[in-house]
Enzyme design. Structure first.
Site, PDB file in Angstrom:
ATOM      1  N   ASP A 231     -17.277 -93.227 -39.685  1.00 26.30           N
ATOM      2  CA  ASP A 231     -16.606 -92.872 -40.942  1.00 26.30           C
ATOM      3  C   ASP A 231     -15.539 -93.901 -41.315  1.00 26.30           C
ATOM      4  O   ASP A 231     -15.459 -94.337 -42.463  1.00 26.30           O
ATOM      5  CB  ASP A 231     -15.955 -91.496 -40.831  1.00 26.30           C
ATOM      6  CG  ASP A 231     -16.791 -90.400 -41.435  1.00 26.30           C
ATOM      7  OD1 ASP A 231     -17.918 -90.692 -41.880  1.00 26.30           O
ATOM      8  OD2 ASP A 231     -16.318 -89.256 -41.470  1.00 26.30           O
TER       9      ASP A 231
ATOM     10  N   ASP B 120     -17.906 -84.164 -41.867  1.00 32.29           N
ATOM     11  CA  ASP B 120     -16.502 -83.968 -41.509  1.00 32.29           C
ATOM     12  C   ASP B 120     -16.184 -82.517 -41.192  1.00 32.29           C
ATOM     13  O   ASP B 120     -15.129 -82.214 -40.635  1.00 32.29           O
ATOM     14  CB  ASP B 120     -15.599 -84.465 -42.640  1.00 32.29           C
ATOM     15  CG  ASP B 120     -15.771 -85.944 -42.906  1.00 32.29           C
ATOM     16  OD1 ASP B 120     -16.034 -86.686 -41.940  1.00 32.29           O
ATOM     17  OD2 ASP B 120     -15.654 -86.361 -44.066  1.00 32.29           O
TER      18      ASP B 120
END
Length: 141
Positions: free
Chosen positions: A71, A128
């Site tokens: 990420d 997430d």
């Protein structure tokens, strides 16, 4: 059909789920469509969390930091390596030039802040939420 056991609750909820999905598909560009997109997204995330399981804590200790680094690279480092601009991950999440938000992220409108930010959306990818959720599910077992 080979569907296995289908409960009465699943049959009762199916028309509501189809109605939400069709309403979102038809009105996905409306200012209020983010609510339906988030409802669909939470349903998908709950399904994933019910279906996938981490086998043990060792896998979680490897998987979560690697996904975190992934990420960070694609959101923050990739734009610096490719000459600035928007990151690929943010561009895909925002729909690119078409600005079509696909139901692969949660989006919530920003209601405060400077006028230039007002009207924009805060975006949170499914990964997430799902990956930490898998860790929480592992600790519950």
């Amino acid at each position: 059909f080979g569907w296995g056991h289908v409960s009465g609750a699943e049959v009762a909820v199916t028309p509501v789920a189809v109605a939400v999905a069709v309403t979102w598909a038809v009105a996905r560009n409306a200012s209020w469509s983010w609510v339906l997109q988030d409802v669909l997204g939470v349903a998908v995330m709950l399904l994933v969390l019910r279906t996938l399981r981490l086998p043990d804590l060792r896998v979680a200790c490897v998987l979560l930091p690697l996904c975190f680094c992934y990420d960070v690279f694609w959101v923050f480092l990739q734009p610096m390596l490719t000459g600035g601009g928007t990151s690929v991950m943010v561009e895909v999440a925002g729909g690119g030039d078409s600005h079509e938000f696909l139901p692969m992220l949660l989006r919530v409108p920003r209601l405060s802040g400077p006028p230039i930010i007002r009207g924009a959306y805060s975006l949170l990818g499914f990964g997430d939420v799902i990956l930490p959720g898998m860790l929480v599910a592992l600790t519950r077992r």
